[in-house]
Every structure is written in structure tokens, then in C-alpha cells.
Design a protein around this motif. Structure first.
Motif, PDB file in Angstrom:
ATOM      1  N   ALA A 189      29.124  47.191  40.769  1.00 34.59           N
ATOM      2  CA  ALA A 189      29.678  48.069  39.989  1.00 34.59           C
ATOM      3  C   ALA A 189      30.339  49.241  40.455  1.00 34.59           C
ATOM      4  O   ALA A 189      31.124  49.753  40.052  1.00 34.59           O
ATOM      5  N   LEU A 190      29.678  49.408  41.469  1.00 33.95           N
ATOM      6  CA  LEU A 190      30.451  50.556  42.340  1.00 33.95           C
ATOM      7  C   LEU A 190      31.845  50.188  42.624  1.00 33.95           C
ATOM      8  O   LEU A 190      32.875  50.952  42.834  1.00 33.95           O
ATOM      9  N   ALA A 191      31.888  48.974  43.418  1.00 33.95           N
ATOM     10  CA  ALA A 191      33.316  48.758  43.750  1.00 33.95           C
ATOM     11  C   ALA A 191      34.155  48.638  42.501  1.00 33.95           C
ATOM     12  O   ALA A 191      35.366  48.917  42.629  1.00 33.95           O
ATOM     13  N   VAL A 192      33.584  48.387  41.453  1.00 35.65           N
ATOM     14  CA  VAL A 192      34.700  48.243  39.979  1.00 35.65           C
ATOM     15  C   VAL A 192      34.984  49.940  39.667  1.00 35.65           C
ATOM     16  O   VAL A 192      36.203  49.856  39.720  1.00 35.65           O
ATOM     17  N   MET A 193      34.082  50.683  39.883  1.00 46.88           N
ATOM     18  CA  MET A 193      34.447  52.023  39.643  1.00 46.88           C
ATOM     19  C   MET A 193      35.315  52.657  40.844  1.00 46.88           C
ATOM     20  O   MET A 193      36.275  53.520  40.508  1.00 46.88           O
ATOM     21  N   SER A 194      35.273  52.104  42.169  1.00 43.31           N
ATOM     22  CA  SER A 194      36.025  52.876  43.053  1.00 43.31           C
ATOM     23  C   SER A 194      37.605  52.382  42.923  1.00 43.31           C
ATOM     24  O   SER A 194      38.361  53.166  43.399  1.00 43.31           O
ATOM     25  N   THR A 195      37.579  51.147  42.279  1.00 43.52           N
ATOM     26  CA  THR A 195      39.125  50.675  42.104  1.00 43.52           C
ATOM     27  C   THR A 195      39.652  51.177  40.996  1.00 43.52           C
ATOM     28  O   THR A 195      40.850  51.706  40.972  1.00 43.52           O
ATOM     29  N   ALA A 196      38.979  50.761  39.786  1.00 44.00           N
ATOM     30  CA  ALA A 196      39.461  51.124  38.477  1.00 44.00           C
ATOM     31  C   ALA A 196      39.628  52.430  38.225  1.00 44.00           C
ATOM     32  O   ALA A 196      40.546  52.882  37.505  1.00 44.00           O
ATOM     33  N   PHE A 197      38.791  53.180  38.727  1.00 39.21           N
ATOM     34  CA  PHE A 197      38.618  54.587  38.289  1.00 39.21           C
ATOM     35  C   PHE A 197      39.243  55.581  39.569  1.00 39.21           C
ATOM     36  O   PHE A 197      40.341  56.100  39.582  1.00 39.21           O
TER      37      PHE A 197
ATOM     38  N   VAL B 171      38.564  41.266  42.502  1.00 39.70           N
ATOM     39  CA  VAL B 171      38.282  39.594  42.703  1.00 39.70           C
ATOM     40  C   VAL B 171      37.914  39.412  44.387  1.00 39.70           C
ATOM     41  O   VAL B 171      36.887  39.174  44.837  1.00 39.70           O
ATOM     42  N   LEU B 172      38.788  40.434  45.192  1.00 42.69           N
ATOM     43  CA  LEU B 172      38.578  40.344  46.575  1.00 42.69           C
ATOM     44  C   LEU B 172      37.317  41.144  46.742  1.00 42.69           C
ATOM     45  O   LEU B 172      36.647  40.561  47.740  1.00 42.69           O
ATOM     46  N   GLN B 173      37.038  42.366  46.147  1.00 44.45           N
ATOM     47  CA  GLN B 173      35.824  43.012  46.463  1.00 44.45           C
ATOM     48  C   GLN B 173      34.650  42.168  46.182  1.00 44.45           C
ATOM     49  O   GLN B 173      33.713  42.042  46.941  1.00 44.45           O
ATOM     50  N   VAL B 174      34.409  41.526  44.844  1.00 41.02           N
ATOM     51  CA  VAL B 174      33.534  40.769  44.392  1.00 41.02           C
ATOM     52  C   VAL B 174      33.268  39.701  45.330  1.00 41.02           C
ATOM     53  O   VAL B 174      31.988  39.464  45.676  1.00 41.02           O
ATOM     54  N   ALA B 175      34.320  39.029  45.934  1.00 39.14           N
ATOM     55  CA  ALA B 175      34.057  37.700  46.802  1.00 39.14           C
ATOM     56  C   ALA B 175      33.454  38.333  48.027  1.00 39.14           C
ATOM     57  O   ALA B 175      32.473  37.855  48.812  1.00 39.14           O
ATOM     58  N   LEU B 176      33.983  39.709  48.521  1.00 41.49           N
ATOM     59  CA  LEU B 176      33.490  40.132  50.009  1.00 41.49           C
ATOM     60  C   LEU B 176      32.155  40.545  49.845  1.00 41.49           C
ATOM     61  O   LEU B 176      31.065  40.291  50.567  1.00 41.49           O
ATOM     62  N   LEU B 177      31.740  41.266  48.821  1.00 41.88           N
ATOM     63  CA  LEU B 177      30.336  41.706  48.757  1.00 41.88           C
ATOM     64  C   LEU B 177      29.305  40.644  48.404  1.00 41.88           C
ATOM     65  O   LEU B 177      28.248  40.923  48.590  1.00 41.88           O
ATOM     66  N   SER B 178      29.960  39.838  47.735  1.00 40.27           N
ATOM     67  CA  SER B 178      28.696  38.740  47.263  1.00 40.27           C
ATOM     68  C   SER B 178      28.343  37.890  48.597  1.00 40.27           C
ATOM     69  O   SER B 178      27.303  37.555  48.872  1.00 40.27           O
ATOM     70  N   VAL B 179      29.543  37.597  49.540  1.00 42.89           N
ATOM     71  CA  VAL B 179      29.071  37.118  50.663  1.00 42.89           C
ATOM     72  C   VAL B 179      28.205  37.933  51.507  1.00 42.89           C
ATOM     73  O   VAL B 179      27.225  37.321  52.088  1.00 42.89           O
ATOM     74  N   ILE B 180      28.482  39.036  51.606  1.00 38.81           N
ATOM     75  CA  ILE B 180      27.622  40.263  52.405  1.00 38.81           C
ATOM     76  C   ILE B 180      25.989  39.865  51.966  1.00 38.81           C
ATOM     77  O   ILE B 180      25.145  39.865  52.632  1.00 38.81           O
ATOM     78  N   ALA B 181      26.065  40.067  50.478  1.00 37.01           N
ATOM     79  CA  ALA B 181      24.804  40.203  49.827  1.00 37.01           C
ATOM     80  C   ALA B 181      24.010  38.706  50.062  1.00 37.01           C
ATOM     81  O   ALA B 181      22.829  38.941  50.437  1.00 37.01           O
ATOM     82  N   LEU B 182      24.764  37.784  50.221  1.00 31.51           N
ATOM     83  CA  LEU B 182      23.863  36.454  50.305  1.00 31.51           C
ATOM     84  C   LEU B 182      23.649  36.357  51.785  1.00 31.51           C
ATOM     85  O   LEU B 182      22.705  35.884  52.042  1.00 31.51           O
ATOM     86  N   LEU B 183      24.327  36.964  52.425  1.00 28.21           N
ATOM     87  CA  LEU B 183      23.913  36.761  54.087  1.00 28.21           C
ATOM     88  C   LEU B 183      22.545  37.696  54.398  1.00 28.21           C
ATOM     89  O   LEU B 183      21.965  37.375  55.187  1.00 28.21           O
ATOM     90  N   LEU B 184      22.527  38.592  53.051  1.00 29.08           N
ATOM     91  CA  LEU B 184      21.581  39.673  53.408  1.00 29.08           C
ATOM     92  C   LEU B 184      20.258  38.977  52.752  1.00 29.08           C
ATOM     93  O   LEU B 184      19.100  39.665  52.789  1.00 29.08           O
ATOM     94  N   GLY B 185      20.240  37.922  52.146  1.00 36.35           N
ATOM     95  CA  GLY B 185      19.442  37.073  51.303  1.00 36.35           C
ATOM     96  C   GLY B 185      19.186  37.328  49.799  1.00 36.35           C
ATOM     97  O   GLY B 185      18.099  37.204  49.269  1.00 36.35           O
TER      98      GLY B 185
END
Length: 272
Positions: free
Chosen positions: A91-99, A141-155
């Protein structure tokens, strides 16, 4: 005798001059879809080349996700910290880009006369705003993909309805875009820069991104739940962490902010 026609407008190419002065293909503006696509690609390249924007849209969310997922700083309740944090960081990523990012970039484009000049080009003004919105979506799309990969690596263990997640992200983007354009189109660029960054920090702390809203007093929590960042982070958390089907309440809040933000931006936006 033949001659080559040089570039004319945004869609001119090469052609052959006949004795009657007719050119083939006829010079003029490119098709609207091609102009929007070209402007979208241009806006995206500018954003990705801007170090400050990358810091805001990629580096800060990634660092916050890693830091608060690996260091026990904030009590996020039962379960793994990353399961609570990942939806909020998205959600923060969406706000940082869109707003925040869009407000600052558009505000300075307006100050330096870029919007005024583009508004006089064959690309209509609504087409320019469409290109800016598409640029936001590509970046997200790029943000969500990157953050999802990082989160998955963190468990991270996400689950829930993917359709609801997409709907939340789209509505969240629309709501924050409207508010960002409203700020950029009504305030001076320097004021927009300061205000957008201040709002980013305040909503990061009080929007349920990292600190659960139940840590706040009841009266404050009732107000904070109506913020777009709280609705987006809460809705994503309900789906991805708790497996909710469709968080209608949060979607309603985001829809309301979308109508207000885009409506006000359309009514009060000044191009110069």
C-alpha cells in the motif's frame, strides 16, 4: 522529380512529393494511441532515471520491509511480522508512486511550463493525464513484483482472492492519483514538494502501514480508518493475511476518495 518529406508534427514520416504537392503518407499527428504510448514510455523513463523518485518508490519501501520484518521493533501481533508488513508496504508503494511521486513531478512540470507546452501539442490534455496514469501503473507493477519477491524471501505466506487484491490496488491508485493531481494542479511546486513528503511521512506512521491501527486510541482509530492508506493497507491485509474474499468496507472508502480526488482534480487543476 521526387523529394523526401521531413518530420512534421508528431506523426510525420518520409514520403514522396508529387507534382501537385501531395505527400504520401500525409503529414500530421500520429494516431492518438501511439501518442499516448510514446508519452507513457517517456514519462516512465524519466521516473526510472530520477534518483529521488527511485529512492521514494523502491528503496524506502524495500528497506522498511526488510528492517521491520527482521528486527523486532514494532509489535505486529500474532504470526510472522512479514505477513502483517507486506500488505502495508505494498500500500505504501502505491501511495509513494500515485500520490507523492506524481504530485511532485507534475507540480514541477507545471511550474516550468512543461504542461502548458504539452497542452498545446497534438496530444490532448486528457491524453497527457492518461499517459501519466499509465506510467504510474507500469511503475507499480514493477514495485509490486520487487516487493513481493523480497517478502517471499523473508518468509511471507500470502493467500486470498487475487481479484480482490487487484481491485484494491487499482482503486487505491485512482484515489491517490486524484489527490496527487489535485495538489500538483493547485499549489506551487515548492509547496507541493514539502506537503507531499510531509503527508507521506504522516501516513506512513498513522496509516496502518507499519504500526497496527489498534495501537491508537479508539477515537483516533475511527478517524484513521477512513484514510485511503488505511483502507488500502487494511484491505490488502484482510485478503492476503486473513484470507477475506472481498473487503467491501475498504473498497467503499477507496471508491469515495477516488470520486472526491479525481472530481476535485478535474475541477480545480490549473495547467499554468
Amino acid at each position: 522529380m521526387t523529394a523526401t518529406a521531413g518530420p512534421v508534427g508528431t506523426g510525420a514520416g518520409t514520403g514522396t512529393a508529387t507534382g501537385t504537392g501531395t505527400y504520401a503518407p500525409a503529414p500530421g499527428a500520429a494516431p492518438l494511441t501511439r501518442m499516448i504510448a510514446a508519452q507513457t514510455a517517456f514519462e516512465t523513463k524519466l521516473l526510472l532515471r530520477n534518483g529521488e523518485q527511485l529512492l521514494l518508490t523502491v528503496v524506502i519501501p524495500s528497506l522498511l520491509l526488510v528492517l521491520f520484518s527482521t528486527v523486532d521493533i514494532v509489535d505486529t501481533g500474532r504470526g510472522k511480522s512479514v505477513d502483517f508488513l507486506a500488505p502495508g508496504i505494498l500500500a505504501l508503494a502505491v501511495m509513494s508512486t500515485a500520490f507523492t511521486g506524481q504530485a511532485i513531478a507534475t507540480g514541477f512540470d507545471r511550474r516550468y511550463g512543461v504542461l502548458k507546452r504539452l497542452g498545446a501539442s497534438p496530444l490532448p490534455r486528457w491524453g497527457l493525464m492518461t499517459a501519466k496514469t499509465l506510467c504510474v501503473l507500469v511503475t507499480e507493477v514493477l514495485q509490486v513484483a520487487l516487493l513481493s519477491v523480497i517478502a517471499l524471501l523473508l518468509g511471507w505466506s500470502p493467500h486470498g482472492n487475487p481479484g480482490a487484491v487487484v481491485l484494491l490496488l487499482v482503486l487505491g491508485t485512482a484515489a491517490f492519483s486524484g489527490l496527487g493531481l489535485l495538489m500538483a494542479g493547485t499549489l506551487k511546486a515548492e509547496v507541493t514538494l514539502a506537503a507531499a513528503n510531509l503527508v507521506f511521512i504522516l501516513l506512513l506512521v498513522a496509516g496502518g502501514v507499519i504500526v497496527p491501527l489498534d495501537k491508537f486510541p479508539d477515537a483516533a482509530r475511527e478517524v484513521l480508518q477512513l484514510l485511503p492508506i488505511a483502507a488500502l493497507s487494511g484491505g490488502l491485509r484482510d485478503v492476503l493475511q486473513h484470507g477475506a474474499s472481498v473487503p467491501w468496507g475498504d473498497l467503499g472508502v477507496l471508491a469515495g476518495w477516488t470520486v472526491v480526488g479525481l472530481g476535485a482534480a478535474g475541477a480545480f487543476f490549473r495547467w499554468e
